[in-house]
Design a protein around this motif. Structure first.
Motif, PDB file in Angstrom:
ATOM      1  N   THR A  20       0.792  -1.246   0.120  1.00  0.00           N
ATOM      2  CA  THR A  20       0.190  -0.139  -0.248  1.00  0.00           C
ATOM      3  C   THR A  20       0.921   0.917  -0.229  1.00  0.00           C
ATOM      4  O   THR A  20       0.603   2.018   0.821  1.00  0.00           O
ATOM      5  CB  THR A  20      -1.108  -0.210   1.392  1.00  0.00           C
ATOM      6  N   THR A  21       1.597   1.020  -1.016  1.00  0.00           N
ATOM      7  CA  THR A  21       2.740   2.369  -0.952  1.00  0.00           C
ATOM      8  C   THR A  21       2.619   2.718  -2.631  1.00  0.00           C
ATOM      9  O   THR A  21       3.225   1.798  -3.353  1.00  0.00           O
ATOM     10  CB  THR A  21       3.602   2.708  -0.707  1.00  0.00           C
ATOM     11  N   VAL A  22       2.329   3.861  -3.026  1.00  0.00           N
ATOM     12  CA  VAL A  22       1.896   4.463  -4.095  1.00  0.00           C
ATOM     13  C   VAL A  22       2.915   3.251  -5.893  1.00  0.00           C
ATOM     14  O   VAL A  22       4.073   4.318  -5.506  1.00  0.00           O
ATOM     15  CB  VAL A  22       1.000   5.622  -4.975  1.00  0.00           C
ATOM     16  N   PRO A  81       4.879   9.273  -6.176  1.00  0.00           N
ATOM     17  CA  PRO A  81       4.849   7.364  -5.773  1.00  0.00           C
ATOM     18  C   PRO A  81       5.960   7.396  -4.971  1.00  0.00           C
ATOM     19  O   PRO A  81       6.895   8.336  -4.312  1.00  0.00           O
ATOM     20  CB  PRO A  81       5.580   7.838  -6.842  1.00  0.00           C
ATOM     21  N   CYS A  82       6.505   6.049  -4.518  1.00  0.00           N
ATOM     22  CA  CYS A  82       7.006   6.080  -3.395  1.00  0.00           C
ATOM     23  C   CYS A  82       8.045   6.528  -4.058  1.00  0.00           C
ATOM     24  O   CYS A  82       8.420   6.058  -5.325  1.00  0.00           O
ATOM     25  CB  CYS A  82       6.920   4.217  -2.967  1.00  0.00           C
ATOM     26  N   VAL A  83       9.668   6.821  -3.103  1.00  0.00           N
ATOM     27  CA  VAL A  83      10.673   7.442  -3.861  1.00  0.00           C
ATOM     28  C   VAL A  83      12.097   6.093  -2.733  1.00  0.00           C
ATOM     29  O   VAL A  83      13.009   6.956  -4.027  1.00  0.00           O
ATOM     30  CB  VAL A  83      11.497   8.437  -3.399  1.00  0.00           C
ATOM     31  N   ARG A 113      13.203   4.899  -0.142  1.00  0.00           N
ATOM     32  CA  ARG A 113      13.785   5.396   0.956  1.00  0.00           C
ATOM     33  C   ARG A 113      13.908   4.653   2.154  1.00  0.00           C
ATOM     34  O   ARG A 113      15.100   4.432   2.749  1.00  0.00           O
ATOM     35  CB  ARG A 113      13.788   6.669   1.480  1.00  0.00           C
ATOM     36  N   GLY A 114      12.945   3.762   2.019  1.00  0.00           N
ATOM     37  CA  GLY A 114      12.964   2.793   3.172  1.00  0.00           C
ATOM     38  C   GLY A 114      13.052   3.281   4.425  1.00  0.00           C
ATOM     39  O   GLY A 114      12.694   2.481   5.355  1.00  0.00           O
ATOM     40  N   PHE A 115      12.622   4.164   5.086  1.00  0.00           N
ATOM     41  CA  PHE A 115      12.069   4.451   6.263  1.00  0.00           C
ATOM     42  C   PHE A 115      10.446   3.824   6.398  1.00  0.00           C
ATOM     43  O   PHE A 115       9.753   4.997   7.974  1.00  0.00           O
ATOM     44  CB  PHE A 115      12.405   6.350   6.588  1.00  0.00           C
ATOM     45  N   CYS A 116       9.860   3.224   6.088  1.00  0.00           N
ATOM     46  CA  CYS A 116       8.356   3.151   6.295  1.00  0.00           C
ATOM     47  C   CYS A 116       7.975   2.505   7.899  1.00  0.00           C
ATOM     48  O   CYS A 116       7.050   3.015   7.720  1.00  0.00           O
ATOM     49  CB  CYS A 116       8.010   1.856   5.284  1.00  0.00           C
ATOM     50  N   ASN A 117       8.422   1.934   8.371  1.00  0.00           N
ATOM     51  CA  ASN A 117       8.315   1.553   9.534  1.00  0.00           C
ATOM     52  C   ASN A 117       8.895   2.803  10.621  1.00  0.00           C
ATOM     53  O   ASN A 117       8.543   2.268  12.152  1.00  0.00           O
ATOM     54  CB  ASN A 117       9.269   0.090   9.913  1.00  0.00           C
ATOM     55  N   GLY A 175       7.666   5.557  10.492  1.00  0.00           N
ATOM     56  CA  GLY A 175       6.362   7.306   9.436  1.00  0.00           C
ATOM     57  C   GLY A 175       6.952   7.437   8.106  1.00  0.00           C
ATOM     58  O   GLY A 175       8.113   7.854   7.717  1.00  0.00           O
ATOM     59  N   CYS A 176       5.998   7.040   6.938  1.00  0.00           N
ATOM     60  CA  CYS A 176       7.062   8.024   5.711  1.00  0.00           C
ATOM     61  C   CYS A 176       6.285   9.619   5.649  1.00  0.00           C
ATOM     62  O   CYS A 176       5.167   9.890   5.741  1.00  0.00           O
ATOM     63  CB  CYS A 176       5.714   7.074   4.903  1.00  0.00           C
ATOM     64  N   SER A 177       7.275   9.882   5.023  1.00  0.00           N
ATOM     65  CA  SER A 177       7.938  11.791   4.981  1.00  0.00           C
ATOM     66  C   SER A 177       7.343  12.160   3.791  1.00  0.00           C
ATOM     67  O   SER A 177       6.827  12.951   4.110  1.00  0.00           O
ATOM     68  CB  SER A 177       9.055  11.979   6.373  1.00  0.00           C
TER      69      SER A 177
HETATM   70  S1  SF4 Z   1       8.908   5.532   3.200  1.00  0.00           S
HETATM   71 FE1  SF4 Z   1      10.446   5.889   0.983  1.00  0.00          FE
HETATM   72  S2  SF4 Z   1      10.522   3.561   0.717  1.00  0.00           S
HETATM   73 FE2  SF4 Z   1       8.348   3.691   2.143  1.00  0.00          FE
HETATM   74  S3  SF4 Z   1       6.953   4.233   1.124  1.00  0.00           S
HETATM   75 FE3  SF4 Z   1       7.527   6.342   2.079  1.00  0.00          FE
HETATM   76  S4  SF4 Z   1       8.097   7.158   0.558  1.00  0.00           S
HETATM   77 FE4  SF4 Z   1       8.447   4.867  -0.027  1.00  0.00          FE
END
Ligand code: SF4
Ligand SMILES: Cc1cc2nc3c(=O)[nH]c(=O)nc-3n(C[C@H](O)[C@H](O)[C@H](O)COP(=O)(O)OP(=O)(O)OC[C@H]3O[C@@H](n4cnc5c(N)ncnc54)[C@H](O)[C@@H]3O)c2cc1C
Length: 545
Positions: A206-208, A217-219, A221-225, A227-229
């Motif tokens: 569930t990330t576009v 769209p998702c970039v 960067r891997g910080f999903c756990n 909080g996606c900034s």
């Molecule tokens: S934190 Fe980065 S990798 Fe994760 S969903 Fe957001 S944009 Fe994508």
């Protein structure tokens, strides 16, 4: 950073898509008799609140944590983002006590979906009848076919990005967004799976994968756990809550529910909650508890009263029992080539082989497993705690970080009465008794984990990995402490999440699960919430509410 002053006040709530921005919000007075008070704005509570408001009900959602503004509040920093987790004191017990904190529930509008990994998988259809068809656990009171349209609705709402032909489960519509390109860590899983002759897929997430409104769209960067900034992540905070506000729901952040009040007729009258340093009371026609599989039974037990001395919805004695979790032992390997597994969402490739294969198992139950991408601090913690490395040996191990890959399963555990949430004697800062969470694996659970670790290790070796090692302590996703069922003697709520004992008290979160299957639960929680909203509307239309 956020302080203790609520943000959702004075007729406005944070606009999660604009730095410092606001959205208009309807507000109710505490003397208003609202149709629904929902406790918890996570996967279940936010989805239900949104759909009920859209169906025309007046809704107030009470959320213990802050109303996050991802663009302002979230930073790409593992340490700074520990504030997303529910870290209040809890007692853990049993032969295999479950580590709590970041590993399980979040606190804040959006609940645990704010820091979850975004994996969106459906249950295998047979799991809804696992006792009758597979010989273990309990049957659910609903079927896959009943839930299928709501799975589709949740996938559409969350704009799940997944493969055109997902290899498991019954025929289904295409995912709304194209799959994400699989990172090197996922390609290790792909290579190993192909060598062993099993199927794999890009994980539905569930990330576009393309712009959606104000979500870029998702970039990767891997910080999903943490909080996606950027708001690429489609969470309860960014999907259901904005819709709920537009439909007229009120969200009260930093509002900790302490007790559900019961009137002389034995019906829920409203909720006592703490906000801005005072206890308050919101009247309601119906109350929904959606606080996660620990806080939901805790609140029901803490709300005991003369009419219900053992806690609410608890005539069966089952509130808090049959806690399940997903066992997550890991298998890890070093590779000659650079993997850089931190790039992208943490779990970009999956195999559900052992969810759908019943032959060749020495256990009952199922597991999927995914490629992994822990960030450096989380990885150092795993290495230090599971291998006892420290100082120079830990530093030497961490130098391999960019060459590591590994797999972790979502391993089903058996629902057993002795695994449970109960109340400890200690109280928290609100004066509420804290939960005690007891958990022990069954022999079957242990066999499942040994099978998973063997199989994942073989796959890592087949993919070219060496120096393979394993760890056994991890778990994720607590579920099942107020299970739904077809009989008041053997379940807490019915198929609609409605309490058997108190007809205007409902539950809508992961507590409902009679069994936990071998996939991550939040898509099923949100599908159940959408179904519940429609069932409530149907019942209301025929005067049954
Ligand atoms: S934190 Fe980065 S990798 Fe994760 S969903 Fe957001 S944009 Fe994508
Ligand atoms: C690190 C991590 C990764 C995960 N990854 C995935 C994944 O990839 N896919 C997936 O499907 N699942 C994943 N999960 C699990 C998933 O996020 C949860 O299972 C799901 O969000 C649970 O939904 P819920 O509605 O039961 O509770 P939650 O989403 O946790 O919401 C409960 C809310 O209730 C609030 N609350 C509790 N008690 C009170 C009270 N007394 N008063 C007011 N508010 C209260 C809490 O603050 C919280 O916001 C992950 C979990 C974690 C921790």
């Amino acid at each position: 950073m956020i302080d203790d002053a609520p943000r959702a006040t004075n007729g406005r709530a944070p606009d999660v898509f604009t730095p410092g921005g606001w959205s208009p919000m309807r507000q109710y007075a505490e003397r208003d008799l609202v149709d629904f008070v929902i406790i918890g704005a996570g996967a279940g509570g936010a989805a239900l609140g949104c759909r009920l408001a859209e169906n025309g009900f007046s809704v107030v959602i009470l959320e213990a944590g802050p109303f996050w503004r991802p663009l302002d509040d979230f930073v790409s920093d593992e340490l700074a983002q520990q504030n997303l987790y529910w870290t209040d004191a809890r007692i853990i017990a049993g032969a295999d006590p479950i580590a709590l904190g970041g590993n399980n529930s979040g606190r804040g509008v959006g609940g645990s979906t704010v820091h979850y990994s975004m994996i969106a998988l459906r249950f295998r259809p047979q799991w809804f009848k696992s006792r009758s068809l597979l010989g273990y656990g309990f049957d659910w009171p609903i079927s896959y076919e009943e839930l299928a349209p709501y799975y589709e609705e949740a996938e559409e709402a969350l704009k799940v990005a997944g493969p055109v032909n997902y290899p498991w489960g019954p025929p289904r519509r295409r995912y709304p967004y194209r799959p994400h390109e699989v990172n090197a860590a996922g390609l290790v899983l792909a290579r190993g799976a192909e060598k062993l002759g099993i199927k794999w897929a890009a994980t539905p997430l569930t990330t576009v994968s393309a712009p959606r409104g104000r979500s870029p769209p998702c970039v990767y960067r891997g910080f999903c756990n943490y909080g996606c900034s950027t708001n690429a992540k489609q969470s309860a905070l960014t999907v259901w809550i904005p819709r709920a506000l537009r439909a007229g729901a009120e969200v009260r952040d930093l509002a900790m529910a302490g007790r559900i009040e019961i009137d002389a007729k034995g019906l829920a009258a409203g909720v006592n909650y703490r906000r801005e340093a005072a206890w308050r009371f919101q009247r309601a026609r119906d109350v929904v508890v959606a606080g996660y599989a620990i806080e939901t039974p805790r609140l029901l037990l803490n709300s005991a009263c003369p009419l219900f001395p053992d806690g609410l919805a608890n005539r069966s004695g089952l509130v808090g029992t049959h806690l399940t979790t997903h066992a997550g032992p890991g298998a890890w390997a070093t590779f000659d080539e650079e993997i850089r597994w931190y790039k992208g969402p943490p779990n970009m490739a999956v195999t559900e082989h052992w969810n759908y294969a019943d032959e060749g198992k020495d256990f009952v139950g199922a597991y999927a497993f995914m490629s992994q991408g822990p960030l450096p601090m989380a990885w150092a913690q795993t290495v230090a705690t599971s291998r006892g490395l420290w100082g120079r040996s830990l530093r030497d191990e961490m130098r391999k970080y960019n060459h590591m890959a590994g797999f972790v399963p979502v391993g089903e555990t058996e629902p057993r009465p002795e695994n449970r949430v109960s109340l400890a004697d200690e109280t928290d800062r609100f004066g509420l008794r804290i939960p005690k969470v007891s958990f022990s694996y069954s022999e079957n659970d242990k066999r499942l984990q040994r099978h998973a670790v063997r199989f994942m290790s073989d796959m890592l070796a087949a993919a070219g990995g060496y120096d393979i090692w394993t760890n056994y302590k991890d778990t994720s996703h607590l579920l099942g402490t107020c299970r739904m069922g077809g009989d008041p003697e053997t379940s807490v709520v019915n198929a609609d999440g409605r309490s058997w004992d108190i007809p205007n008290l409902w539950i809508c979160d992961g507590s409902l699960f009679p069994t936990c299957g071998g996939v991550n639960p939040s898509l099923t929680i949100q599908a159940l919430a959408c179904r519940m909203a429609d069932r409530i509307s149907t019942l209301a239309a025929s005067g049954q509410i």
